[in-house]
Motif scaffolding. Structure first.
Motif, short mmCIF file in Angstrom:
data_model
loop_
_atom_site.label_atom_id
_atom_site.label_comp_id
_atom_site.label_asym_id
_atom_site.label_seq_id
_atom_site.Cartn_x
_atom_site.Cartn_y
_atom_site.Cartn_z
N PRO A 3 -14.14 -1.15 -77.22
CA PRO A 3 -15.02 -0.24 -77.95
C PRO A 3 -14.27 0.51 -79.04
CG PRO A 3 -14.80 0.45 -75.65
CD PRO A 3 -13.96 -0.77 -75.84
N LEU A 4 -14.99 0.85 -80.08
CA LEU A 4 -14.45 1.63 -81.19
C LEU A 4 -14.95 3.06 -81.07
CD1 LEU A 4 -13.10 1.82 -84.06
CD2 LEU A 4 -15.37 1.31 -84.96
N ILE A 5 -14.05 4.01 -81.20
CA ILE A 5 -14.45 5.42 -81.20
C ILE A 5 -14.56 5.87 -82.64
CG2 ILE A 5 -13.76 7.76 -80.60
CD1 ILE A 5 -12.27 6.56 -78.21
N LEU A 6 -15.72 6.36 -83.01
CA LEU A 6 -15.95 6.84 -84.37
C LEU A 6 -16.00 8.36 -84.34
CD1 LEU A 6 -16.62 6.26 -87.34
CD2 LEU A 6 -19.03 6.21 -86.67
N ILE A 7 -15.12 8.99 -85.10
CA ILE A 7 -15.07 10.45 -85.17
C ILE A 7 -15.63 10.85 -86.53
CG2 ILE A 7 -13.57 12.47 -85.14
CD1 ILE A 7 -11.57 10.53 -83.61
N VAL A 8 -16.75 11.53 -86.52
CA VAL A 8 -17.39 11.92 -87.77
C VAL A 8 -16.84 13.28 -88.19
CG1 VAL A 8 -19.57 12.39 -88.92
CG2 VAL A 8 -19.45 10.63 -87.14
N ALA A 9 -16.24 13.30 -89.37
CA ALA A 9 -15.66 14.54 -89.90
C ALA A 9 -16.18 14.74 -91.31
CB ALA A 9 -14.14 14.43 -89.89
N ALA A 10 -17.50 14.69 -91.45
CA ALA A 10 -18.06 14.65 -92.79
C ALA A 10 -19.11 15.73 -93.07
CB ALA A 10 -18.68 13.28 -93.04
N GLY A 11 -19.45 16.54 -92.12
CA GLY A 11 -20.52 17.50 -92.33
C GLY A 11 -20.08 18.72 -93.11
N GLU A 12 -21.04 19.36 -93.72
CA GLU A 12 -20.75 20.63 -94.39
C GLU A 12 -20.71 21.71 -93.33
OE1 GLU A 12 -22.85 21.76 -97.86
OE2 GLU A 12 -23.27 19.68 -98.38
N VAL A 13 -19.76 22.61 -93.46
CA VAL A 13 -19.56 23.64 -92.45
C VAL A 13 -19.95 24.98 -93.05
CG1 VAL A 13 -17.94 24.66 -90.84
CG2 VAL A 13 -17.67 22.30 -91.54
N LYS A 14 -21.15 25.38 -92.82
CA LYS A 14 -21.63 26.65 -93.39
C LYS A 14 -21.40 27.81 -92.43
CE LYS A 14 -24.90 24.27 -96.25
NZ LYS A 14 -26.26 23.99 -96.57
N ARG A 15 -21.36 27.52 -91.13
CA ARG A 15 -21.19 28.61 -90.16
C ARG A 15 -19.78 29.19 -90.17
NH1 ARG A 15 -23.75 25.46 -85.26
NH2 ARG A 15 -22.62 23.89 -86.39
N LEU A 16 -18.80 28.41 -90.59
CA LEU A 16 -17.42 28.89 -90.62
C LEU A 16 -17.00 29.36 -92.02
CD1 LEU A 16 -15.65 26.30 -88.32
CD2 LEU A 16 -16.29 28.64 -87.79
N TYR A 17 -17.93 29.36 -92.94
CA TYR A 17 -17.62 29.84 -94.29
C TYR A 17 -17.31 31.33 -94.21
CZ TYR A 17 -17.92 30.21 -99.33
OH TYR A 17 -17.62 30.39 -100.65
N PRO A 18 -16.31 31.86 -94.87
CA PRO A 18 -15.48 31.32 -95.94
C PRO A 18 -14.19 30.66 -95.47
CG PRO A 18 -15.08 33.66 -95.79
CD PRO A 18 -16.12 33.31 -94.73
N ILE A 19 -13.96 30.56 -94.16
CA ILE A 19 -12.73 29.92 -93.66
C ILE A 19 -12.64 28.49 -94.17
CG2 ILE A 19 -11.50 29.16 -91.59
CD1 ILE A 19 -12.90 31.47 -90.10
N THR A 20 -13.78 27.81 -94.25
CA THR A 20 -13.79 26.40 -94.65
C THR A 20 -14.09 26.20 -96.14
OG1 THR A 20 -16.10 26.30 -93.97
CG2 THR A 20 -14.44 25.58 -92.36
#
Length: 69
Positions: A3-20
């Motif tokens: 099996p292949l593990i797919l890690i999605v690291a592509a979303g916009e992070v609005k809840r952690l703004y302005p850290i992100t």
């Protein structure tokens, strides 16, 4: 077939703004390690892994980091 593990690291992070504002969430430091490194280390070592990134200038730093691994 393994099996292949797919890690999605592509979303916009609005809840952690302005850290992100300038750093993607997977690249945030948690203690002495990056969040993405903690996730990758928690996975079985013999499994195929893929990280899906958003193609955006903010993610270039993360993409470079992952290629060094």
């Amino acid at each position: 077939m393994q099996p292949l593990i797919l890690i999605v690291a592509a979303g916009e992070v609005k809840r952690l703004y302005p850290i992100t504002k300038d750093v993607p969430k997977p690249f945030l430091d948690i203690g002495r390690k990056k969040l993405i490194d903690l996730v990758l280390e928690a996975l079985p070592k013999d499994m195929e892994k893929a990280v899906l990134l958003k193609r955006d200038k903010k993610f270039r730093q993360l993409e470079t980091h992952l290629r060094q691994e």
